[in-house]
Design an enzyme around this catalytic site. Sequence first.
Site, mmCIF file in Angstrom:
data_model
loop_
_atom_site.group_PDB
_atom_site.id
_atom_site.type_symbol
_atom_site.label_atom_id
_atom_site.label_comp_id
_atom_site.label_asym_id
_atom_site.label_seq_id
_atom_site.Cartn_x
_atom_site.Cartn_y
_atom_site.Cartn_z
ATOM 1 N N ASP A 152 0.170 -1.588 0.055
ATOM 2 C CA ASP A 152 0.097 -0.132 0.016
ATOM 3 C C ASP A 152 0.612 1.288 -0.033
ATOM 4 O O ASP A 152 2.019 1.052 0.402
ATOM 5 C CB ASP A 152 -0.997 0.138 1.122
ATOM 6 C CG ASP A 152 -1.389 0.868 1.479
ATOM 7 O OD1 ASP A 152 -1.992 1.488 0.091
ATOM 8 O OD2 ASP A 152 -2.244 1.832 2.330
ATOM 9 N N ASP A 207 0.175 4.721 0.358
ATOM 10 C CA ASP A 207 0.280 5.359 1.923
ATOM 11 C C ASP A 207 -0.325 5.078 3.199
ATOM 12 O O ASP A 207 -0.408 3.908 3.740
ATOM 13 C CB ASP A 207 -1.501 6.330 2.272
ATOM 14 C CG ASP A 207 -1.731 7.647 1.384
ATOM 15 O OD1 ASP A 207 -0.720 7.893 0.807
ATOM 16 O OD2 ASP A 207 -2.975 7.176 0.466
ATOM 17 N N GLY A 209 -7.570 3.651 3.276
ATOM 18 C CA GLY A 209 -7.943 2.247 2.469
ATOM 19 C C GLY A 209 -8.690 2.206 1.635
ATOM 20 O O GLY A 209 -8.709 1.335 -0.057
ATOM 21 N N ARG A 255 -11.581 6.807 -2.691
ATOM 22 C CA ARG A 255 -12.600 8.187 -2.601
ATOM 23 C C ARG A 255 -13.858 7.860 -2.150
ATOM 24 O O ARG A 255 -15.020 8.380 -0.805
ATOM 25 C CB ARG A 255 -12.299 9.090 -2.564
ATOM 26 C CG ARG A 255 -12.151 10.363 -2.281
ATOM 27 C CD ARG A 255 -12.110 11.314 -3.529
ATOM 28 N NE ARG A 255 -10.795 11.017 -3.765
ATOM 29 C CZ ARG A 255 -10.758 12.084 -5.065
ATOM 30 N NH1 ARG A 255 -11.099 12.313 -5.789
ATOM 31 N NH2 ARG A 255 -9.222 12.197 -5.395
ATOM 32 N N SER A 287 -5.971 5.339 -4.118
ATOM 33 C CA SER A 287 -5.634 6.917 -4.665
ATOM 34 C C SER A 287 -6.268 7.180 -5.913
ATOM 35 O O SER A 287 -4.513 6.722 -7.025
ATOM 36 C CB SER A 287 -5.071 7.858 -3.790
ATOM 37 O OG SER A 287 -4.803 9.198 -3.733
ATOM 38 N N ASN A 316 -4.836 10.087 -6.635
ATOM 39 C CA ASN A 316 -3.707 11.343 -7.090
ATOM 40 C C ASN A 316 -2.247 10.204 -6.855
ATOM 41 O O ASN A 316 -0.702 10.500 -6.234
ATOM 42 C CB ASN A 316 -3.577 11.485 -5.353
ATOM 43 C CG ASN A 316 -4.766 12.572 -5.721
ATOM 44 O OD1 ASN A 316 -4.555 13.037 -6.670
ATOM 45 N ND2 ASN A 316 -5.255 12.817 -4.279
ATOM 46 N N ASP A 351 -1.015 -0.657 5.761
ATOM 47 C CA ASP A 351 -1.672 -0.773 7.168
ATOM 48 C C ASP A 351 -3.654 -0.025 7.545
ATOM 49 O O ASP A 351 -3.292 0.169 8.383
ATOM 50 C CB ASP A 351 -0.129 0.605 7.278
ATOM 51 C CG ASP A 351 -1.455 2.017 6.432
ATOM 52 O OD1 ASP A 351 -1.809 1.341 5.074
ATOM 53 O OD2 ASP A 351 -1.852 2.874 7.057
#
Length: 549
Positions: free
Chosen positions: A42, A44, A92, A95, A170, A172, A228
């Site tokens: 992952d 982030d 996770g 959005r 994401s 982004n 995470d």
Amino acid sequence: MVCSDKSTGGETFPSEGIVPTSRKTPRDTFMNNNPYKAAILDLDGVITQTARLHARAWKQMFDDYLQQHSEGEGENHTPFDIDADYNKYVDGKPRYDGVRSFLASRGIELPQGNPDDPPGKETICGLGNRKNEIFLNLLHKEGVETYADAVEQIRRWRKQGIKSAVVSSSRNCEAILETAGLKNLFDAKVDGVDSERLNLKGKPAPDIFLEAAQQLAVEPEQAIIVEDAISGVEAGRAGQFGRVVGMAREGDGEALRQHGADVVVQSLRDISMRGEEHSATTPPRSALEYFHSIETRLSDCDLALFIDYDGTLTPIVKRPEEAALSEEMRSLLRQLSLRVTVGIISGRDLRDVQTLVGLENLYYAGSHGFDIAGPDDMREQQEEAQASLPDLDDAESQLRDRLEPLAGAHVERKHFAVAVHYREATEQDIDRIESIVDEVLNEHQQLRKRGGKKIFELQPDVPWDKGYAVCWLLDQLGLNQPNVLPMYLGDDTTDEDAFQALSDRGVGIRIGEPHEPTQANYILQNPDEVKQFFQALLKKLNERNLDRD
């Protein structure tokens, strides 16, 4: 310490009935035997520290909306709590799923809207777009921080030929990687843009991870997942990946474990692609409950099985002579020895443990590995230890004389050790017993004291232990190979030497309570569970033989 080719000094010696053999001991350079071919991580919270920016963006967007909604509807909704709400509702997830999940927790329903809704419009998409607008502003102002341990570990894996992929819900992701200078670090990427294009379901569905594995050209069982987020851990488990690693950088990984993480770590440096490691945040897992992980490692490997005797094959008893092996356990050992190499590594005297087990086709290491024997007239005694025999004779005599008044102390002589058992001693006598042992030790500079379960033991002060014995056997039997998985089961502090020796490529199973500190990967609570484990292992080995036939 792991098995290496560094000599521990001295050569083996010819003595009565002893065949001289090489003492080259492979303790630090076991051949690379990675069971996993790829890591899917992952973004982030694992690689980058943008999770904090995301959390701030979610809070600003939701708090602004909730305030407006409350004013319009005459209701008072609790603001977004980063600690309580971020991990539970949005972390996770894609959005828009995160928007819907959090609003539902506040009893609010909104229409879906369209992805091109203007930021802030009262739709799921509109609020999601507003969150993204806030996040991009924060990203532009504050930049991207990365976790150095993650970048270093991924680069190390690449040098070892291990592939890596980054996944993110994401949209982004690519911009974040470019800003952080990590765009060329990965072999594959699957993010929110890809998920929409490929019509992939968001976490906790495993789609995003399965797509990454496909891009890496590996099967799910050949890859580890590092996540995470609870939803990511659930996705990794649903995809039946080889191992799901929970990342708990702040040290609290209980929720990740409860939702399916095989292991929880605080740093990517804690992850070994060669073994089922655990960290300080993760106690060893049950070898019965996680037998599937051991099966995965055995799928392409032969097994070399090494086992302690007391407390592992038999329950701990007051007197060593009462530790009899059950016929059921002996039968399991016999059947296992027909399939794989089996060695008994014991603190007992060699002849004693050979007699107790009573199976001729096993390998035996007595006196914590100082005295080794096996089929085809194998025999090895540690040369430097031989020089300590006069000291052991004298220490034995002194200990018997000085401990005689203490009824709870029992002296046992082994060929290469003198053991003082104090299981039956009163609490007030234990300190006195240890003081006498220390006094005798001070008079014999060639000896050392080792502890164990209700035992003090004087041994030759030479660099040799159960770990060295296991490594010596692997080397002598031609089993120091990438297609051989060494496994060690033991219950005592002296067994930690073997767990450490095999830590970088083997499987260690500690027999005892989960709270006991250990370097083993797994745990079994008692000899009854060892018996169940052997039954499962034997079934697996028999099935594999049928497949090969």
